[in-house]
Structures are given as C-alpha cells and as structure tokens.
Scaffold this motif. Structure first.
Motif, PDB file in Angstrom:
ATOM      1  N   PHE A 165     -66.385-107.777  48.104  1.00  0.00           N
ATOM      2  CA  PHE A 165     -65.482-107.024  47.460  1.00  0.00           C
ATOM      3  C   PHE A 165     -66.247-107.900  45.687  1.00  0.00           C
ATOM      4  CE2 PHE A 165     -63.163-107.339  51.051  1.00  0.00           C
ATOM      5  CZ  PHE A 165     -63.100-105.221  51.235  1.00  0.00           C
ATOM      6  N   THR A 166     -66.036-106.675  44.961  1.00  0.00           N
ATOM      7  CA  THR A 166     -66.731-106.971  43.923  1.00  0.00           C
ATOM      8  C   THR A 166     -65.651-106.695  42.493  1.00  0.00           C
ATOM      9  OG1 THR A 166     -69.094-106.791  43.535  1.00  0.00           O
ATOM     10  CG2 THR A 166     -68.191-106.597  41.788  1.00  0.00           C
ATOM     11  N   ALA A 167     -64.786-106.725  41.514  1.00  0.00           N
ATOM     12  CA  ALA A 167     -63.845-106.090  40.327  1.00  0.00           C
ATOM     13  C   ALA A 167     -65.219-106.436  38.898  1.00  0.00           C
ATOM     14  CB  ALA A 167     -62.850-106.526  40.581  1.00  0.00           C
ATOM     15  N   HIS A 168     -64.750-105.383  38.350  1.00  0.00           N
ATOM     16  CA  HIS A 168     -65.730-105.595  36.642  1.00  0.00           C
ATOM     17  C   HIS A 168     -64.158-106.248  35.725  1.00  0.00           C
ATOM     18  CE1 HIS A 168     -68.751-103.915  39.081  1.00  0.00           C
ATOM     19  NE2 HIS A 168     -68.200-102.635  39.299  1.00  0.00           N
ATOM     20  N   ALA A 169     -64.788-106.998  35.357  1.00  0.00           N
ATOM     21  CA  ALA A 169     -63.154-107.671  34.934  1.00  0.00           C
ATOM     22  C   ALA A 169     -63.830-107.905  33.011  1.00  0.00           C
ATOM     23  CB  ALA A 169     -62.948-109.174  34.778  1.00  0.00           C
ATOM     24  N   ILE A 170     -62.825-106.939  32.334  1.00  0.00           N
ATOM     25  CA  ILE A 170     -62.836-106.747  31.079  1.00  0.00           C
ATOM     26  C   ILE A 170     -62.127-107.231  30.055  1.00  0.00           C
ATOM     27  CG2 ILE A 170     -64.203-104.385  31.770  1.00  0.00           C
ATOM     28  CD1 ILE A 170     -61.277-103.371  30.643  1.00  0.00           C
ATOM     29  N   LEU A 171     -62.211-107.009  29.160  1.00  0.00           N
ATOM     30  CA  LEU A 171     -61.356-107.526  27.511  1.00  0.00           C
ATOM     31  C   LEU A 171     -59.698-106.890  27.492  1.00  0.00           C
ATOM     32  CD1 LEU A 171     -63.449-109.078  25.019  1.00  0.00           C
ATOM     33  CD2 LEU A 171     -62.348-110.217  26.384  1.00  0.00           C
ATOM     34  N   GLY A 172     -58.919-107.389  27.741  1.00  0.00           N
ATOM     35  CA  GLY A 172     -57.912-106.775  26.993  1.00  0.00           C
ATOM     36  C   GLY A 172     -57.443-106.114  25.873  1.00  0.00           C
ATOM     37  N   GLY A 173     -56.876-105.493  25.339  1.00  0.00           N
ATOM     38  CA  GLY A 173     -56.460-105.313  24.404  1.00  0.00           C
ATOM     39  C   GLY A 173     -57.971-103.828  23.460  1.00  0.00           C
ATOM     40  N   ILE A 222     -49.851-103.453  19.629  1.00  0.00           N
ATOM     41  CA  ILE A 222     -48.241-102.572  20.303  1.00  0.00           C
ATOM     42  C   ILE A 222     -48.679-101.592  20.000  1.00  0.00           C
ATOM     43  CG2 ILE A 222     -46.651-101.093  17.795  1.00  0.00           C
ATOM     44  CD1 ILE A 222     -47.264-103.851  16.362  1.00  0.00           C
ATOM     45  N   GLY A 223     -47.568-100.847  21.003  1.00  0.00           N
ATOM     46  CA  GLY A 223     -47.838 -99.578  21.694  1.00  0.00           C
ATOM     47  C   GLY A 223     -47.937 -99.169  23.164  1.00  0.00           C
ATOM     48  N   GLU A 224     -48.625-100.783  23.359  1.00  0.00           N
ATOM     49  CA  GLU A 224     -49.012-101.224  24.764  1.00  0.00           C
ATOM     50  C   GLU A 224     -47.875-101.271  25.717  1.00  0.00           C
ATOM     51  OE1 GLU A 224     -54.238-102.353  23.908  1.00  0.00           O
ATOM     52  OE2 GLU A 224     -52.235-103.055  24.445  1.00  0.00           O
ATOM     53  N   THR A 225     -48.423-101.236  26.844  1.00  0.00           N
ATOM     54  CA  THR A 225     -47.054-101.468  28.174  1.00  0.00           C
ATOM     55  C   THR A 225     -47.288-102.187  28.923  1.00  0.00           C
ATOM     56  OG1 THR A 225     -46.629 -98.790  28.355  1.00  0.00           O
ATOM     57  CG2 THR A 225     -45.888-100.037  29.860  1.00  0.00           C
ATOM     58  N   VAL A 226     -47.000-102.942  29.171  1.00  0.00           N
ATOM     59  CA  VAL A 226     -46.569-104.985  30.376  1.00  0.00           C
ATOM     60  C   VAL A 226     -45.938-104.066  31.669  1.00  0.00           C
ATOM     61  CG1 VAL A 226     -46.350-106.720  30.857  1.00  0.00           C
ATOM     62  CG2 VAL A 226     -46.964-106.149  28.628  1.00  0.00           C
ATOM     63  N   THR A 227     -46.808-103.968  32.708  1.00  0.00           N
ATOM     64  CA  THR A 227     -46.198-103.397  33.925  1.00  0.00           C
ATOM     65  C   THR A 227     -46.033-104.783  35.677  1.00  0.00           C
ATOM     66  OG1 THR A 227     -46.744-101.199  33.878  1.00  0.00           O
ATOM     67  CG2 THR A 227     -46.342-102.266  36.194  1.00  0.00           C
ATOM     68  N   TRP A 228     -45.355-105.377  35.475  1.00  0.00           N
ATOM     69  CA  TRP A 228     -44.594-105.922  36.388  1.00  0.00           C
ATOM     70  C   TRP A 228     -45.032-105.475  37.441  1.00  0.00           C
ATOM     71  CZ3 TRP A 228     -42.589-106.182  31.486  1.00  0.00           C
ATOM     72  CH2 TRP A 228     -42.810-107.357  30.127  1.00  0.00           C
ATOM     73  N   ARG A 229     -45.732-105.674  38.490  1.00  0.00           N
ATOM     74  CA  ARG A 229     -46.034-104.961  39.950  1.00  0.00           C
ATOM     75  C   ARG A 229     -46.123-106.574  41.151  1.00  0.00           C
ATOM     76  NH1 ARG A 229     -50.691-101.284  40.186  1.00  0.00           N
ATOM     77  NH2 ARG A 229     -49.043-100.069  38.912  1.00  0.00           N
ATOM     78  N   TRP A 230     -45.071-106.070  41.614  1.00  0.00           N
ATOM     79  CA  TRP A 230     -44.885-106.796  42.847  1.00  0.00           C
ATOM     80  C   TRP A 230     -46.167-106.751  44.091  1.00  0.00           C
ATOM     81  CZ3 TRP A 230     -41.332-106.140  39.086  1.00  0.00           C
ATOM     82  CH2 TRP A 230     -40.380-106.679  39.143  1.00  0.00           C
ATOM     83  N   THR A 249     -52.543-100.112  29.966  1.00  0.00           N
ATOM     84  CA  THR A 249     -51.194-100.719  30.105  1.00  0.00           C
ATOM     85  C   THR A 249     -52.012-102.233  30.746  1.00  0.00           C
ATOM     86  OG1 THR A 249     -50.363 -98.672  31.400  1.00  0.00           O
ATOM     87  CG2 THR A 249     -49.492-100.299  32.735  1.00  0.00           C
ATOM     88  N   ALA A 250     -50.719-103.203  31.168  1.00  0.00           N
ATOM     89  CA  ALA A 250     -51.347-104.946  31.461  1.00  0.00           C
ATOM     90  C   ALA A 250     -50.799-104.648  32.697  1.00  0.00           C
ATOM     91  CB  ALA A 250     -51.784-105.814  30.263  1.00  0.00           C
ATOM     92  N   ILE A 251     -51.512-104.685  33.484  1.00  0.00           N
ATOM     93  CA  ILE A 251     -50.678-105.413  34.718  1.00  0.00           C
ATOM     94  C   ILE A 251     -50.594-106.853  34.772  1.00  0.00           C
ATOM     95  CG2 ILE A 251     -50.608-105.094  36.989  1.00  0.00           C
ATOM     96  CD1 ILE A 251     -50.169-102.916  36.206  1.00  0.00           C
ATOM     97  N   VAL A 252     -48.960-107.455  35.177  1.00  0.00           N
ATOM     98  CA  VAL A 252     -48.562-109.154  35.999  1.00  0.00           C
ATOM     99  C   VAL A 252     -48.166-108.801  36.709  1.00  0.00           C
ATOM    100  CG1 VAL A 252     -46.247-110.507  34.830  1.00  0.00           C
ATOM    101  CG2 VAL A 252     -48.478-109.374  33.147  1.00  0.00           C
ATOM    102  N   ALA A 253     -48.892-109.727  37.633  1.00  0.00           N
ATOM    103  CA  ALA A 253     -48.407-109.754  39.056  1.00  0.00           C
ATOM    104  C   ALA A 253     -46.929-110.411  39.427  1.00  0.00           C
ATOM    105  CB  ALA A 253     -49.832-110.490  40.164  1.00  0.00           C
ATOM    106  N   VAL A 254     -46.118-110.180  39.936  1.00  0.00           N
ATOM    107  CA  VAL A 254     -44.995-110.774  41.091  1.00  0.00           C
ATOM    108  C   VAL A 254     -45.340-111.644  42.063  1.00  0.00           C
ATOM    109  CG1 VAL A 254     -42.556-111.285  40.311  1.00  0.00           C
ATOM    110  CG2 VAL A 254     -43.945-109.098  39.275  1.00  0.00           C
ATOM    111  N   SER A 255     -45.054-112.932  42.282  1.00  0.00           N
ATOM    112  CA  SER A 255     -45.524-113.337  43.476  1.00  0.00           C
ATOM    113  C   SER A 255     -44.642-114.502  43.969  1.00  0.00           C
ATOM    114  CB  SER A 255     -46.827-113.597  43.101  1.00  0.00           C
ATOM    115  OG  SER A 255     -48.092-112.991  42.633  1.00  0.00           O
TER     116      SER A 255
END
Length: 225
Positions: free
Chosen positions: A119-127, A156-164, A134-140
């Motif tokens: 599997f391949t994912a394309h990681a890009i710069l945030g912000g 400013i103005g961006e959203t963080v989503t914590w995803r279980w 929306t930025a994703i933070v994993a809850v593990s």
C-alpha cells in the motif's frame, strides 16, 4: 449353534473420518472496494481510511486467516497481525510517519499467492492551506496508550479531529488549561471522533483523563501568515 458373536466383515470403525485442516492454496489481494491504497494526507496522523485486503482459499473467502502487517517509513500500524472476517477481509489502521513523500506498508501471508500486498500513501506538509483544513490525531491503546502524533502544528481556523484507532478503549481529550481544546468528560472506545476548531494562536496541551501525563499531546496553533 455357536453362541459366540463375531464382528461382521466390511464395517468401518466409528470415528474413522477425522477433521483435517484446510489444505487449499491461500491467495492475498487488495480488497475489491475501499482498499485504503493511494491515500493523500498530512504526514504524521492516522490515515482517514483503514487498509483492507481480501484473503481467499481456492477462490473462497478464508475466514480466520492471519495477515501480517509491516511499515518501514517511521509510521505505525494498529496491530502487527489481523484476522480475516467471514468475508475474507482483514483490515488495519495506518498512522503515517513524519516524513513528507510516499510511504509504504505491506500485508503478507507466508506462502500465499499475491503476497505481499504493498500500500502507498502520499504524505504532504500540514498547514498553509488557507484555513478550514482538518488534521487527524490517532487515539490508540491499550496496550500502547498514546496520541499520535503527540505534537501537531496547525494554522488558526483549522480543526483537529482525534480519531479512535481500531481497538482503542477508554480514552478522552481533556484540556490541561480546562478550556481549550474543549473535550468530552466521558471516556470513549472505538469507533469515536472528537473535533475542535482552534481560533486563537498559542500552544495548547491536553491529556487523557484515564491515563494522565503518560498519555498527553500538544497542539501548536500558528497565526495567519
């Protein structure tokens, strides 16, 4: 007349058909839909969709087959192995590493046709996206209770989503300053999301109420450029 009884010839013994393990050829392929391949997302967080493979034996779904997962790009997978369900689908969560560029993960079964699957994912710069992202933070956890990435930088103005992540049990997002990010007092288990939109620049720290400083994180909010 001979009163002795003798066994009749030609009778098989009871229990002469023992169960045997499946012997057909295993095959591994990407899931026919929503495989999770070729996603593009900010480096560091959990990918928005899980990785999914199809395991078959003689072209029939192989429920119970164990799939091994690996990644070499600094990220992490939810579990080192997962088991195929009744439809032959095995899945896993993938948290990207911090490096920008293509990252890969593999699913494999020793001796299976088509193994390994990459599997391949394309990681890009945030912000820098002009707000509204929306930025994703994993809850593990358990066993490794953590927020990943532990520190994230947004505008400013961006959203963080914590995803279980799959298998996460008994967590929440509790602000260290009591207000930001506004979380939920109850503890939750997967599947669950908690989101907050940051409207003021600054550094905001938080933790899980159940695990304290051992499970904590930081959001750095930069002013608009």
């Amino acid at each position: 007349m001979d009163g002795n009884r003798h066994p009749r010839p030609g009778r098989g013994r009871l229990g002469s058909d023992p169960q045997t393990e499946p012997t057909g050829q295993l095959a591994l392929a990407t899931a026919p839909s929503k495989s999770g391949d070729d996603q593009t997302q900010t480096a560091g967080p959990l990918l928005g969709s899980p990785l999914r493979v199809l395991v078959t034996r003689d072209e029939v779904p192989a429920a119970g087959a164990t799939v091994r997962w690996t990644t070499q790009d600094g990220g992490s997978l939810g579990d080192p192995t997962t088991v195929a369900d009744d439809n032959g689908i095995a899945s896993n969560d993938w948290t990207l590493g911090d490096a920008v560029g293509d990252q890969t993960a593999e699913a494999s079964i020793e001796g299976a046709e088509g193994s390994p699957i990459t599997f391949t994912a394309h990681a890009i710069l945030g912000g820098g996206g002009g707000g509204g992202e929306t930025a994703i933070v994993a809850v593990s956890g358990p066993p490794n209770n953590k927020f990943s990435p532990a520190t994230i930088t947004i505008n400013i103005g961006e959203t963080v989503t914590w995803r279980w992540a799959t298998g996460a049990v008994g967590h929440n997002v509790t602000p260290d300053n009591g207000t930001i990010p506004a979380g939920e007092a109850n503890l939750f288990s997967a599947p669950h999301d908690d989101s907050y939109t940051f409207t003021q620049a600054g550094t905001y720290t938080y933790h899980c109420a159940a695990h304290g400083p051992a499970m904590s994180g930081t959001v750095v909010v930069e002013p608009a450029s």
